[in-house]
Design an enzyme around this catalytic site. Structure first.
Site, PDB file in Angstrom:
ATOM      1  N   GLU A 175      -6.026  11.243 -74.959  1.00 37.90           N
ATOM      2  CA  GLU A 175      -7.320  10.622 -74.644  1.00 37.90           C
ATOM      3  C   GLU A 175      -7.247   9.110 -74.887  1.00 37.90           C
ATOM      4  O   GLU A 175      -7.778   8.312 -74.106  1.00 37.90           O
ATOM      5  CB  GLU A 175      -8.376  11.278 -75.549  1.00 37.90           C
ATOM      6  CG  GLU A 175      -9.795  11.161 -75.090  1.00 37.90           C
ATOM      7  CD  GLU A 175     -10.017  11.656 -73.664  1.00 37.90           C
ATOM      8  OE1 GLU A 175     -10.540  10.859 -72.872  1.00 37.90           O
ATOM      9  OE2 GLU A 175      -9.651  12.809 -73.346  1.00 37.90           O
TER      10      GLU A 175
ATOM     11  N   SER B 207      -6.492  14.889 -69.907  1.00 35.26           N
ATOM     12  CA  SER B 207      -5.460  14.352 -70.802  1.00 35.26           C
ATOM     13  C   SER B 207      -4.240  15.263 -70.840  1.00 35.26           C
ATOM     14  O   SER B 207      -3.168  14.847 -71.294  1.00 35.26           O
ATOM     15  CB  SER B 207      -6.020  14.140 -72.216  1.00 35.26           C
ATOM     16  OG  SER B 207      -6.324  15.374 -72.830  1.00 35.26           O
ATOM     17  N   HIS B 208      -4.362  16.523 -70.379  1.00 34.35           N
ATOM     18  CA  HIS B 208      -3.209  17.422 -70.346  1.00 34.35           C
ATOM     19  C   HIS B 208      -3.005  18.032 -68.958  1.00 34.35           C
ATOM     20  O   HIS B 208      -2.467  19.118 -68.816  1.00 34.35           O
ATOM     21  CB  HIS B 208      -3.324  18.495 -71.440  1.00 34.35           C
ATOM     22  CG  HIS B 208      -3.107  17.904 -72.796  1.00 34.35           C
ATOM     23  ND1 HIS B 208      -4.075  17.182 -73.443  1.00 34.35           N
ATOM     24  CD2 HIS B 208      -2.011  17.859 -73.597  1.00 34.35           C
ATOM     25  CE1 HIS B 208      -3.607  16.741 -74.603  1.00 34.35           C
ATOM     26  NE2 HIS B 208      -2.357  17.130 -74.717  1.00 34.35           N
TER      27      HIS B 208
HETATM   28  P1  NDP Z   1     -11.665  18.473 -77.084  1.00 34.03           P
HETATM   29  O1  NDP Z   1     -12.370  17.692 -78.101  1.00 34.03           O
HETATM   30  O2  NDP Z   1     -11.709  18.001 -75.679  1.00 34.03           O
HETATM   31  O3  NDP Z   1     -12.180  19.991 -77.034  1.00 34.03           O
HETATM   32  C1  NDP Z   1     -12.069  20.761 -78.148  1.00 34.03           C
HETATM   33  C2  NDP Z   1     -12.573  22.164 -77.978  1.00 34.03           C
HETATM   34  O4  NDP Z   1     -13.948  22.143 -78.303  1.00 34.03           O
HETATM   35  C3  NDP Z   1     -12.452  22.797 -76.609  1.00 34.03           C
HETATM   36  O5  NDP Z   1     -12.180  24.165 -76.767  1.00 34.03           O
HETATM   37  C4  NDP Z   1     -13.827  22.527 -76.029  1.00 34.03           C
HETATM   38  O6  NDP Z   1     -14.225  23.467 -75.036  1.00 34.03           O
HETATM   39  C5  NDP Z   1     -14.712  22.678 -77.226  1.00 34.03           C
HETATM   40  N1  NDP Z   1     -15.936  21.900 -77.119  1.00 34.03           N
HETATM   41  C6  NDP Z   1     -16.068  20.595 -76.799  1.00 34.03           C
HETATM   42  N2  NDP Z   1     -17.363  20.238 -76.821  1.00 34.03           N
HETATM   43  C7  NDP Z   1     -18.060  21.350 -77.154  1.00 34.03           C
HETATM   44  C8  NDP Z   1     -19.440  21.627 -77.343  1.00 34.03           C
HETATM   45  N3  NDP Z   1     -20.364  20.695 -77.158  1.00 34.03           N
HETATM   46  N4  NDP Z   1     -19.799  22.873 -77.683  1.00 34.03           N
HETATM   47  C9  NDP Z   1     -18.880  23.839 -77.857  1.00 34.03           C
HETATM   48  N5  NDP Z   1     -17.555  23.638 -77.701  1.00 34.03           N
HETATM   49  C10 NDP Z   1     -17.150  22.406 -77.363  1.00 34.03           C
HETATM   50  O7  NDP Z   1     -10.121  18.668 -77.559  1.00 34.03           O
HETATM   51  P2  NDP Z   1      -9.079  17.607 -78.081  1.00 34.03           P
HETATM   52  O8  NDP Z   1      -9.250  16.315 -77.375  1.00 34.03           O
HETATM   53  O9  NDP Z   1      -9.063  17.609 -79.542  1.00 34.03           O
HETATM   54  O10 NDP Z   1      -7.715  18.300 -77.551  1.00 34.03           O
HETATM   55  C11 NDP Z   1      -7.464  18.347 -76.150  1.00 34.03           C
HETATM   56  C12 NDP Z   1      -6.212  19.129 -75.867  1.00 34.03           C
HETATM   57  O11 NDP Z   1      -5.087  18.441 -76.354  1.00 34.03           O
HETATM   58  C13 NDP Z   1      -6.140  20.521 -76.500  1.00 34.03           C
HETATM   59  O12 NDP Z   1      -6.018  21.428 -75.440  1.00 34.03           O
HETATM   60  C14 NDP Z   1      -4.890  20.502 -77.360  1.00 34.03           C
HETATM   61  O13 NDP Z   1      -4.098  21.684 -77.330  1.00 34.03           O
HETATM   62  C15 NDP Z   1      -4.106  19.364 -76.752  1.00 34.03           C
HETATM   63  N6  NDP Z   1      -3.215  18.778 -77.729  1.00 34.03           N
HETATM   64  C16 NDP Z   1      -1.888  19.118 -77.716  1.00 34.03           C
HETATM   65  C17 NDP Z   1      -1.042  18.611 -78.673  1.00 34.03           C
HETATM   66  C18 NDP Z   1       0.395  18.992 -78.725  1.00 34.03           C
HETATM   67  O14 NDP Z   1       1.094  18.552 -79.636  1.00 34.03           O
HETATM   68  N7  NDP Z   1       0.911  19.796 -77.848  1.00 34.03           N
HETATM   69  C19 NDP Z   1      -1.514  17.676 -79.683  1.00 34.03           C
HETATM   70  C20 NDP Z   1      -2.923  17.425 -79.616  1.00 34.03           C
HETATM   71  C21 NDP Z   1      -3.736  17.944 -78.661  1.00 34.03           C
HETATM   72  P3  NDP Z   1     -14.202  22.996 -73.481  1.00 34.03           P
HETATM   73  O15 NDP Z   1     -12.743  22.855 -73.148  1.00 34.03           O
HETATM   74  O16 NDP Z   1     -14.889  24.069 -72.730  1.00 34.03           O
HETATM   75  O17 NDP Z   1     -14.927  21.685 -73.407  1.00 34.03           O
HETATM   76  O1  PYC Z   2      -2.685  14.487 -76.869  1.00 37.17           O
HETATM   77  O2  PYC Z   2      -2.235  14.310 -79.005  1.00 37.17           O
HETATM   78  C1  PYC Z   2      -1.932  14.643 -77.850  1.00 37.17           C
HETATM   79  C2  PYC Z   2      -0.638  15.306 -77.636  1.00 37.17           C
HETATM   80  C3  PYC Z   2       0.455  15.232 -78.400  1.00 37.17           C
HETATM   81  C4  PYC Z   2       1.411  16.022 -77.813  1.00 37.17           C
HETATM   82  C5  PYC Z   2       0.841  16.540 -76.716  1.00 37.17           C
HETATM   83  N1  PYC Z   2      -0.422  16.105 -76.623  1.00 37.17           N
END
Ligand code: NDP
Ligand code: PYC
Length: 341
Positions: free
Chosen positions: A190, A49-50
């Protein structure tokens, strides 16, 4: 073409595609370089997703005029332990590159330091930034608000961004401990990937515009997403708004979506990063206290649970050797972008 078809790429090919696509949008070369690296990191670590998908998102933000493509970020020091980088409306990656060395230097000098990135467009994951600081032996925390897409617990109207929180802890042996997650039930990226693949989403990811739970990705995107963990995620999302918005003199997610004015660009606003030298409190006893942290990690993994980032590090090991697979439909869209005049 079936939805499951993929194209194989080496990471160098991912980098070349990202750079070519970003250059095509008119981004200046230093921004191209910094932004492309975050897309490569995403693909390399299995964060689709990123990853390279974000090329389409970034290109659309530049085209719609949300991003200043040749912004020259400006560094300042509002007080001894604070770093500010004004991104001047460009993507956040270059301002981070500019400010991170001074942030690390100040953290070592004062024990703790913080950096505000202002006036930046943010579409990226936060873990690459936290990992960079953590690899220098620092504890790090980063947050950024986004656009008002997420309803508070108990409501159905958007107020928060997807507001990620990333935290990193350096380890004496092994890879750093890092987590990075949106405070929404899932990242918006996602849901966008589900929409692209024509797949339904679970009914606890969000609401339609009438405030009813829905499994239709488009309806969640135009309605409201949910926070994770009910009132707990909601409070953390509010904290991210406050730290990455008013605290550093920047926008909340409500202001960011208003500033977007329906252009559909990536969030505009601030990012807040704290770096801590772990020797600050414990001095010469650092090694001893780090051992206690290791006992905690071992007690987690020793019972079969995994650490956050473990999956990423494993994906990295594999992709560095074998490359990655990206959806064929995504590759087609990237090729279209590259062919556009
Ligand atoms: P995920 O739910 O994919 O993962 C969240 C974290 O939890 C990761 O560090 C992951 O490690 C860990 N994790 C997942 N499953 C387990 C498990 N079973 N046991 C232990 N740890 C676990 O993240 P999101 O979908 O919420 O976010 C994805 C990305 O989106 C992030 O990198 C975030 O920075 C980015 N994002 C950016 C935004 C922006 O405005 N710039 C806004 C929103 C999100 P692992 O990676 O090893 O699976
Ligand atoms: O996946 O929610 C998201 C997001 C917002 C800005 C960058 N990623």
């Amino acid at each position: 073409m079936s939805a499951g078809e993929t194209v194989h790429l080496t990471l160098d090919e991912v980098r070349a595609l990202a750079k070519a696509g970003l250059a095509k949008t008119g981004l200046s070369p230093d921004h191209v370089d910094a932004v492309a690296e975050t897309m490569v990191s995403g693909e390399r670590d299995g964060c689709a997703s990123h990853g390279i998908y974000r090329l389409l998102v970034a290109a659309s933000s530049v085209k719609s005029g949300v991003v200043v493509p040749d912004a020259v970020p400006e560094l300042s020091e509002p007080s001894p332990a604070l770093v500010r980088v004004d991104g001047k409306g460009g993507f956040a990656q270059l301002p981070f590159r500019l400010g991170a060395p001074l942030l690390a230097e100040k953290a070592r000098k004062f024990g703790i330091a913080a950096m505000g990135l202002n006036n930046v467009v943010h579409f990226a994951a936060l873990w690459p930034e936290v990992e960079e600081l953590t690899r220098q032996g620092l504890v790090a925390l980063a947050v950024t608000p986004s656009h008002a897409w997420v309803a508070p617990a108990g409501g159905t109207k958007p107020v928060f961004g997807t507001n990620p929180i990333a935290f990193g802890w350096p380890r004496s042996s092994g890879e750093p401990f890092i987590f990075d997650f949106a405070t929404s039930a899932v990242a918006r990226g996602e849901i966008e990937l589900h929409r692209r693949a024509g797949k339904p989403v679970p009914d606890d990811w969000g609401y339609n515009a009438d405030g009813h739970a829905t499994t239709v990705a488009e309806e969640v995107l135009s309605g409201a997403m949910r926070t994770f963990g009910g009132h707990k995620g909601s409070a953390l999302a509010a904290m991210v708004e406050l730290l990455g918005g008013p605290l550093i003199g920047d926008m909340t997610s409500l202001q960011s979506i208003e500033a977007d004015g329906g252009r559909g660009g990536s969030p505009i606003g601030g990012e807040f990063i704290i770096a801590i030298d772990p020797a600050g409190f414990v001095g010469d006893l650092l090694a001893e206290y780090m051992k206690h942290a290791e006992v905690m990690f071992e007690t987690i993994t020793g019972q079969g649970a995994r650490l956050p980032s473990q999956r990423r590090y494993e994906a990295r090991k594999k992709s560095l050797v074998q490359g990655v697979e990206i959806p064929a439909a995504l590759m087609r869209d990237i090729e279209k972008l590259l062919e556009e005049s």
